[in-house]
Scaffold this active site. Sequence first.
Site, PDB file in Angstrom:
ATOM      1  NE  ARG A   1      41.826  41.986  63.949  1.00  0.00           N
ATOM      2  CZ  ARG A   1      42.724  42.316  64.870  1.00  0.00           C
ATOM      3  NH1 ARG A   1      42.477  43.308  65.704  1.00  0.00           N
ATOM      4  NH2 ARG A   1      43.879  41.668  64.961  1.00  0.00           N
TER       5      ARG A   1
ATOM      6  N   GLY B   1      48.118  31.469  67.024  1.00  0.00           N
ATOM      7  CA  GLY B   1      48.469  32.612  67.867  1.00  0.00           C
ATOM      8  C   GLY B   1      49.933  32.991  67.750  1.00  0.00           C
TER       9      GLY B   1
ATOM     10  CG  ASN C   1      45.226  44.804  63.454  1.00  0.00           C
ATOM     11  OD1 ASN C   1      45.880  43.796  63.234  1.00  0.00           O
ATOM     12  ND2 ASN C   1      45.522  45.644  64.422  1.00  0.00           N
TER      13      ASN C   1
ATOM     14  CE1 TYR D   1      46.614  52.601  23.427  1.00  0.00           C
ATOM     15  CE2 TYR D   1      46.022  51.698  21.290  1.00  0.00           C
ATOM     16  CZ  TYR D   1      46.554  51.536  22.553  1.00  0.00           C
ATOM     17  OH  TYR D   1      47.040  50.320  22.945  1.00  0.00           O
TER      18      TYR D   1
ATOM     19  CG  ASN E   1      47.064  48.261  19.634  1.00  0.00           C
ATOM     20  OD1 ASN E   1      45.883  48.613  19.627  1.00  0.00           O
ATOM     21  ND2 ASN E   1      47.723  48.016  20.748  1.00  0.00           N
ATOM     22  CE1 TYR E   2      43.192  41.790  20.708  1.00  0.00           C
ATOM     23  CE2 TYR E   2      41.275  43.115  21.277  1.00  0.00           C
ATOM     24  CZ  TYR E   2      41.940  41.914  21.299  1.00  0.00           C
ATOM     25  OH  TYR E   2      41.378  40.840  21.918  1.00  0.00           O
TER      26      TYR E   2
ATOM     27  NE  ARG F   1      41.514  64.396   3.759  1.00  0.00           N
ATOM     28  CZ  ARG F   1      42.220  65.488   3.681  1.00  0.00           C
ATOM     29  NH1 ARG F   1      41.999  66.340   2.708  1.00  0.00           N
ATOM     30  NH2 ARG F   1      43.154  65.735   4.550  1.00  0.00           N
TER      31      ARG F   1
END
Length: 426
Positions: free
Chosen positions: A14, A78, A218, A335, A355-356, A409
Amino acid sequence: MFQIIILAAGKGTRMKSDTPKVLHKLCEKPMIDYIIEESKKITNSIDVILSHKFEDVKKEIEKYNVRIHKQDLKNFPGTGGALKEIPFTGEKILILNGDMPLITADEIKKFFEIDADIAMSIMNLTNPDGYGRVVIENERVKKIVEQKDANEDELKIPFVNAGVYCFKKEILEKYIPLLDNNNAQKEYYLTDIIEMAVKDNLNIKALEVNEEDFKGINSKKDLSVAEKIMCNRIKDKWMQQGVIMRLPDTIFIDAYSRFEGECEIESGSVIKKAKIIKSRVKANSVIEEAVLKNSEVGPMARIRPKSEIVDSKIGNFVEVKASKLNDVKAGHLSYLGDAEIDSGTNIGAGTITCNYDGKAKYKTKIGKNVFVGSDTQLIAPVVIEDDVMIAAGSTVNKDIKKGSLAISRSPLKIIEGFYYKFFGKN
Ligand code: UD1
Ligand code: MG
């Protein structure tokens, strides 16, 4: 000696899930863990019956040092089938369904204290749907009828079997082998023992129990109701120990989080597997598997796993992941991932640790008293030494030596009158 047997072999059809029912979580902790932990407060003689997804459940509960059995679900399904091959070792044996995570040791203890051949649990419910009904005649329990086997009159009975029983050892030894599967579900029902015991004039006592502690799970709806109750218990406990919670109904705290000293948690926050020491979590923040110490976080901050934030101030829309911050200010929109940032450093709004690179993750190290200007991108791996100033809008792709200014810049170009050429004059 007391023995507790926990029935946890069923599939939990269920629940409509691939996850075995007893591994569904309340406040991040699997149901079965709560039941074993409460049982352990009473006895070390605990048997857990598994079968469906045996290895998954076994892996979760191995840490508890309980006896684990595998039910032959094919031949003996059961709650009665579950007990077919279990050695009964205790003088008194308490059977607990594995899908009642809100049960407490205090409630379990009451059953062992009752002087009877069988002590069973009854609830009087306005909505008995889903439970086995307890047929009572002349104020005496006569039998338990499962919902799927009940006739119309029996379905109206408000008394239900809560799913906890305490048997004298010899009762189980005698009646378990006598159970049959002659019912709607073709299962061996443990509950059929009651009718047999009544016929044999045994001493059966029914303990009326409360719906909250004995709730059986249940369905996913049941799970959500139970999780709310569990979460409230957890929050009440921490408030008693001095944690301030603003509008606690809106706060989620899992079973594994810990607080020390005076902490304050504001509305809408979600806290999982965290250790929070003398800190304040402002509204709608999410803290997961992180340590906060003497710090202020949020509103609307996200602190992700493996972060350690000490003596720091983290403001809105700042995400921190696997980073160590010590006496740092990061007030807005940043971040900070896989970073180590030292004391006196200020992180300007919009700072991103890149970082990736699409393949691997790299670290960013920032020293003491660094001033990171707004909208800075730190391309990891990168090391910024102490006393560095980074101008707003810089892309930092080289290490920076102590005491330097870093500025990257493109020159600003100004074309006078361009606006009017483009849009025309009003
Ligand atoms: C059971 C009771 C019901 C009671 C209710 C209380 C029976 C026949 N019925 O019904 O009278 O009102 O609990 O919550 O006992 N399990 C096994 N092996 C199996 C089947 C189940 O170990 O072959 C375990 C399940 O994993 C679960 C527990 O027994 O933890 C109860 O099973 P479940 O299917 O939820 O029984 P209910 O229909 O709720
Ligand atoms: Mg159940």
